[in-house]
Enzyme design. Structure first.
Site, PDB file in Angstrom:
ATOM      1  N   ASP A  20     -44.651  -4.406  18.055  1.00  0.00           N
ATOM      2  CA  ASP A  20     -45.920  -3.970  17.460  1.00  0.00           C
ATOM      3  C   ASP A  20     -47.097  -4.409  18.319  1.00  0.00           C
ATOM      4  OD1 ASP A  20     -44.622  -2.825  15.355  1.00  0.00           O
ATOM      5  OD2 ASP A  20     -45.558  -4.044  13.801  1.00  0.00           O
ATOM      6  N   HIS A  63     -43.273  -9.440  17.916  1.00  0.00           N
ATOM      7  CA  HIS A  63     -44.644  -9.402  18.407  1.00  0.00           C
ATOM      8  C   HIS A  63     -44.669 -10.178  19.722  1.00  0.00           C
ATOM      9  CE1 HIS A  63     -45.335  -8.582  14.091  1.00  0.00           C
ATOM     10  NE2 HIS A  63     -46.373  -7.893  14.525  1.00  0.00           N
TER      11      HIS A  63
END
Length: 243
Positions: free
Chosen positions: A52, A199
């Site tokens: 992400d 992430h």
């Protein structure tokens, strides 16, 4: 004699409604409209690898180099503003054979927003993803995984799925700070059809970037094949057709 409900009844009902809404907007497995995908049902050892945020050089380049060394394809759920500011990074992701997904344009919470706001967030990012060279469907993931009613409605009306996840080491700060614990968490909890969210972009995610090669190696050692969201969905569809 009929007893009248006291004021506490209305307060209790309001609290129940608020709690239900809070649970709904955080849920990774349920929404009121459309299809939400936290994983797929399969007995085959296949896992979708997803990231992400970004693209954000030089972190994107570091991740791409790791994936190239390991021969793995992944899905990058990018923020439209990041792609606007770093279009060359988006093109490098596509040229390397990876998938771009839509993570909204501004990465703002898409709860208590208008339909028009949600539509603009998706459309702006879609255009940038196409400009980067992505072909095929553009999958969507809500910022922070949060949604309530309007966002699922927009996705349902446009025939899009809300791609969530069932593996996220970042859910636990004490794990996210330690690359060895990230690897252990993923290895222990991965199952066929999982969608793994990492992430990796930014200084605070150095542990995740360090863990990525070992995550890939450990999953492969357990017989897993890592791939994109689109391939995972296609694999599940082929399996359903075969049944």
């Amino acid at each position: 004699m009929r007893l009248r409900p006291g004021p506490w009844v209305g307060a209790a009902a309001l609290l129940a409604l608020l709690f239900g809404g809070w649970r709904l907007h955080r849920s990774r497995t349920y929404q009121l409209l459309g299809e939400i995908v936290p994983r797929v049902e399969t007995t085959d050892s296949i896992v979708a690898l997803t990231f992400d945020d970004g693209p954000w050089p030089p972190y994107t380049d570091s991740v791409l180099a790791t994936l190239a060394r390991k021969g793995v394809r992944a899905t990058f759920f990018v923020i439209g503003q990041g792609l606007r500011d770093h279009p060359e990074a988006g093109r490098r992701i596509v040229a390397a054979g990876h998938e771009l997904g839509n993570h909204s344009f501004s990465h703002r919470y898409m709860v208590f927003k208008s339909v028009g706001f949600a539509e603009r967030e998706l459309a702006q990012t879609d255009r940038l993803i196409r400009a980067a060279g992505h072909r095929g469907p553009i999958h969507f993931r809500a910022p922070y995984g949060r949604k309530l009613v309007l966002l699922p409605y927009v996705l349902w009306r446009s025939g899009r799925k809300d791609i969530m996840w069932d593996l996220e080491p970042d859910s636990y700060p004490e794990i996210a700070r330690d690359s060895a614990r990230i690897v252990e968490y993923v290895e222990r909890r991965a199952r066929p059809g999982s969608i793994l969210l990492l992430h990796l972009f930014g200084r605070s995610h150095e542990a995740g970037r360090k863990a990525l090669p070992a995550v890939i190696d450990r999953l492969r050692a357990r017989g897993y094949r890592l791939t994109t969201v689109d391939e995972l969905l296609a694999h599940a569809a082929r399996t359903d057709d075969a049944d």
